[in-house]
Design a protein around this motif. Structure first.
Motif, mmCIF file in Angstrom:
data_model
loop_
_atom_site.group_PDB
_atom_site.id
_atom_site.type_symbol
_atom_site.label_atom_id
_atom_site.label_comp_id
_atom_site.label_asym_id
_atom_site.label_seq_id
_atom_site.Cartn_x
_atom_site.Cartn_y
_atom_site.Cartn_z
ATOM 1 N N PHE A 29 0.861 -1.176 0.000
ATOM 2 C CA PHE A 29 0.000 0.000 0.000
ATOM 3 C C PHE A 29 0.901 1.230 0.000
ATOM 4 C CE2 PHE A 29 -3.328 2.871 0.759
ATOM 5 C CZ PHE A 29 -4.536 2.219 0.764
ATOM 6 N N GLY A 30 1.513 1.471 -1.132
ATOM 7 C CA GLY A 30 2.452 2.579 -1.242
ATOM 8 C C GLY A 30 1.834 3.806 -1.888
ATOM 9 N N GLN A 31 2.718 4.647 -2.381
ATOM 10 C CA GLN A 31 2.298 5.905 -3.010
ATOM 11 C C GLN A 31 1.464 5.654 -4.265
ATOM 12 O OE1 GLN A 31 2.816 8.973 -1.634
ATOM 13 N NE2 GLN A 31 1.467 9.733 -3.237
ATOM 14 N N GLU A 32 1.769 4.552 -4.975
ATOM 15 C CA GLU A 32 1.008 4.248 -6.196
ATOM 16 C C GLU A 32 -0.463 4.014 -5.877
ATOM 17 O OE1 GLU A 32 3.568 1.879 -5.281
ATOM 18 O OE2 GLU A 32 5.068 3.228 -6.101
ATOM 19 N N VAL A 33 -0.706 3.288 -4.797
ATOM 20 C CA VAL A 33 -2.091 2.997 -4.413
ATOM 21 C C VAL A 33 -2.783 4.274 -3.942
ATOM 22 C CG1 VAL A 33 -3.582 1.637 -2.910
ATOM 23 C CG2 VAL A 33 -1.488 0.629 -3.811
ATOM 24 N N GLN A 34 -2.066 5.087 -3.184
ATOM 25 C CA GLN A 34 -2.648 6.349 -2.735
ATOM 26 C C GLN A 34 -3.018 7.222 -3.929
ATOM 27 O OE1 GLN A 34 -1.048 8.253 0.662
ATOM 28 N NE2 GLN A 34 -1.535 10.299 -0.080
ATOM 29 N N ASP A 35 -2.130 7.294 -4.908
ATOM 30 C CA ASP A 35 -2.431 8.068 -6.119
ATOM 31 C C ASP A 35 -3.636 7.487 -6.852
ATOM 32 O OD1 ASP A 35 -0.265 9.654 -5.493
ATOM 33 O OD2 ASP A 35 1.110 8.651 -6.894
ATOM 34 N N ALA A 36 -3.738 6.171 -6.850
ATOM 35 C CA ALA A 36 -4.869 5.516 -7.510
ATOM 36 C C ALA A 36 -6.178 5.845 -6.801
ATOM 37 C CB ALA A 36 -4.654 4.011 -7.557
ATOM 38 N N VAL A 37 -6.145 5.904 -5.471
ATOM 39 C CA VAL A 37 -7.355 6.256 -4.711
ATOM 40 C C VAL A 37 -7.776 7.688 -5.030
ATOM 41 C CG1 VAL A 37 -8.282 6.651 -2.387
ATOM 42 C CG2 VAL A 37 -6.947 4.599 -2.853
ATOM 43 N N VAL A 38 -6.816 8.587 -5.091
ATOM 44 C CA VAL A 38 -7.112 9.988 -5.436
ATOM 45 C C VAL A 38 -7.684 10.064 -6.843
ATOM 46 C CG1 VAL A 38 -6.088 12.257 -5.854
ATOM 47 C CG2 VAL A 38 -5.404 10.933 -3.844
ATOM 48 N N GLU A 39 -7.081 9.322 -7.768
ATOM 49 C CA GLU A 39 -7.566 9.312 -9.152
ATOM 50 C C GLU A 39 -8.971 8.712 -9.229
ATOM 51 O OE1 GLU A 39 -6.169 7.386 -13.410
ATOM 52 O OE2 GLU A 39 -4.665 7.680 -11.826
ATOM 53 N N LYS A 103 -6.125 16.770 3.205
ATOM 54 C CA LYS A 103 -5.991 16.952 4.657
ATOM 55 C C LYS A 103 -4.630 16.485 5.175
ATOM 56 C CE LYS A 103 -10.851 16.820 5.803
ATOM 57 N NZ LYS A 103 -11.906 16.193 6.580
ATOM 58 N N GLY A 104 -3.841 15.902 4.291
ATOM 59 C CA GLY A 104 -2.481 15.542 4.670
ATOM 60 C C GLY A 104 -2.302 14.125 5.172
ATOM 61 N N SER A 105 -3.367 13.377 5.353
ATOM 62 C CA SER A 105 -3.199 12.005 5.836
ATOM 63 C C SER A 105 -2.930 11.062 4.668
ATOM 64 C CB SER A 105 -4.444 11.551 6.596
ATOM 65 O OG SER A 105 -5.529 11.422 5.713
ATOM 66 N N LYS A 106 -2.219 10.015 4.958
ATOM 67 C CA LYS A 106 -1.946 8.997 3.954
ATOM 68 C C LYS A 106 -3.158 8.084 3.836
ATOM 69 C CE LYS A 106 2.442 9.908 3.155
ATOM 70 N NZ LYS A 106 2.919 10.322 1.877
ATOM 71 N N ALA A 107 -3.382 7.562 2.656
ATOM 72 C CA ALA A 107 -4.517 6.666 2.436
ATOM 73 C C ALA A 107 -4.384 5.412 3.291
ATOM 74 C CB ALA A 107 -4.607 6.292 0.954
ATOM 75 N N PHE A 108 -3.171 4.910 3.427
ATOM 76 C CA PHE A 108 -2.946 3.720 4.248
ATOM 77 C C PHE A 108 -3.417 3.941 5.684
ATOM 78 C CE2 PHE A 108 -0.235 1.440 7.256
ATOM 79 C CZ PHE A 108 -0.490 0.131 6.879
ATOM 80 N N SER A 109 -3.030 5.058 6.278
ATOM 81 C CA SER A 109 -3.430 5.370 7.657
ATOM 82 C C SER A 109 -4.937 5.537 7.762
ATOM 83 C CB SER A 109 -2.750 6.653 8.128
ATOM 84 O OG SER A 109 -1.361 6.498 8.103
ATOM 85 N N TYR A 110 -5.495 6.255 6.818
ATOM 86 C CA TYR A 110 -6.936 6.507 6.830
ATOM 87 C C TYR A 110 -7.719 5.196 6.776
ATOM 88 C CZ TYR A 110 -11.566 7.937 5.303
ATOM 89 O OH TYR A 110 -12.926 8.098 5.210
ATOM 90 N N PHE A 111 -7.388 4.345 5.806
ATOM 91 C CA PHE A 111 -8.144 3.112 5.644
ATOM 92 C C PHE A 111 -7.855 2.109 6.766
ATOM 93 C CE2 PHE A 111 -8.486 4.738 1.265
ATOM 94 C CZ PHE A 111 -9.867 4.755 1.188
ATOM 95 N N SER A 112 -6.662 2.162 7.352
ATOM 96 C CA SER A 112 -6.377 1.306 8.505
ATOM 97 C C SER A 112 -7.303 1.658 9.665
ATOM 98 C CB SER A 112 -4.927 1.467 8.951
ATOM 99 O OG SER A 112 -4.052 0.998 7.964
ATOM 100 N N VAL A 113 -7.464 2.924 9.919
ATOM 101 C CA VAL A 113 -8.347 3.375 11.000
ATOM 102 C C VAL A 113 -9.800 3.033 10.683
ATOM 103 C CG1 VAL A 113 -9.223 5.420 12.194
ATOM 104 C CG2 VAL A 113 -6.775 5.180 11.786
ATOM 105 N N VAL A 114 -10.194 3.233 9.428
ATOM 106 C CA VAL A 114 -11.565 2.908 9.014
ATOM 107 C C VAL A 114 -11.857 1.434 9.254
ATOM 108 C CG1 VAL A 114 -13.061 2.678 6.985
ATOM 109 C CG2 VAL A 114 -11.836 4.800 7.381
ATOM 110 N N ILE A 115 -10.924 0.575 8.856
ATOM 111 C CA ILE A 115 -11.120 -0.871 9.024
ATOM 112 C C ILE A 115 -11.193 -1.233 10.505
ATOM 113 C CG2 ILE A 115 -10.051 -3.131 8.725
ATOM 114 C CD1 ILE A 115 -8.806 -2.098 6.161
#
Length: 176
Positions: A29-39, A103-115
Motif C-alpha cells: 500500500f504505497g504511493q502508487e495505491v494512494q495516487d490511484a485512490v485519489v484518481e 488533509k495531509g493524511s496517507k490513504a494507508f493510515s486513513y483506511f487502517s483506521v476505518v477498518i
C-alpha cells in the motif's frame, strides 16, 4: 594469528553481502495505491473507476484487510475469515469517497483506521448479541427448572391430599 584476522574479515564481507542481497520488501500500500485512490475519487466515469480499482487498488485493500484482521484477531464473528475480509473490503470501497488527500493524511493510515473502527463496532455488536443469547438461554433453563419444580410440588401435594382424604371419601361400606 593472521588466519583469525582473515577469517574475521571474510565473515564481515559475507555479512555485508547478505545485507546487500536482501530483497527490499514490497510495499503493498504505497504511493502508487494512494495516487490511484485519489484518481478513483476524482473520476466520474464508472468504467474508468472500475479499471482503476481492479488494477491498482483492489489487491492493496485485500491485503490491508487481511493484515488488520489477522493482527487484531477479532473473535466474535459468525462467519469465516474470507467472508469477513470481503465484507471489510466492500466497506472500504463504499467509503473510499470520504478519503480526502488534501488533509495531509496517507490513504494507508486513513483506511487502517476505518477498518479497525468498523471491525471493533461489529465485533462489539456481535459480542452483545452472543451475550444476550446466552442470557436468554440461561433464563429459559431457569424457567424450565422452575416449571419442573412446580410440577413436582403439585404432584406431591395432590398425592398427600388424596392419601389423607381417601379414607373419608371412600369410607367403609358394609356389604350385605
Amino acid at each position: 594469528m593472521p588466519k583469525k584476522k582473515t577469517k574475521e574479515v571474510n565473515d564481515v564481507k559475507a555479512e555485508i553481502k547478505k545485507i546487500t542481497k536482501k530483497k527490499k520488501r514490497k510495499v503493498y500500500f504505497g504511493q502508487e495505491v494512494q495516487d490511484a485512490v485519489v484518481e478513483y475519487n476524482s473520476s466520474v466515469n464508472p468504467s474508468e473507476r472500475n479499471v482503476i480499482y481492479g488494477k491498482r487498488i483492489h489487491a492493496a485493500f485485500d491485503k490491508l484487510a487481511e493484515n488488520i484482521i489477522k493482527t487484531f484477531k477479532f473473535t466474535y464473528f459468525d462467519y469465516g475469515f474470507e467472508d469477513i475480509k470481503h465484507e471489510v473490503v466492500a466497506f472500504m470501497v463504499m467509503n473510499m469517497h470520504k478519503y480526502d488527500h488534501t488533509k495531509g493524511s496517507k490513504a494507508f493510515s486513513y483506511f487502517s483506521v476505518v477498518i479497525k473502527n468498523y471491525l471493533i463496532l461489529n465485533n462489539n455488536a456481535n459480542y452483545k448479541k452472543l451475550k444476550s443469547h446466552k442470557n436468554i438461554d440461561n433464563a429459559k433453563n431457569v424457567h424450565t427448572i422452575q416449571k419442573n419444580e412446580d410440577a413436582n410440588t403439585f404432584i406431591e401435594e395432590t398425592i398427600n391430599y388424596f392419601e389423607n382424604k381417601i379414607p373419608h371419601i371412600f369410607g367403609k361400606q358394609k356389604i350385605e
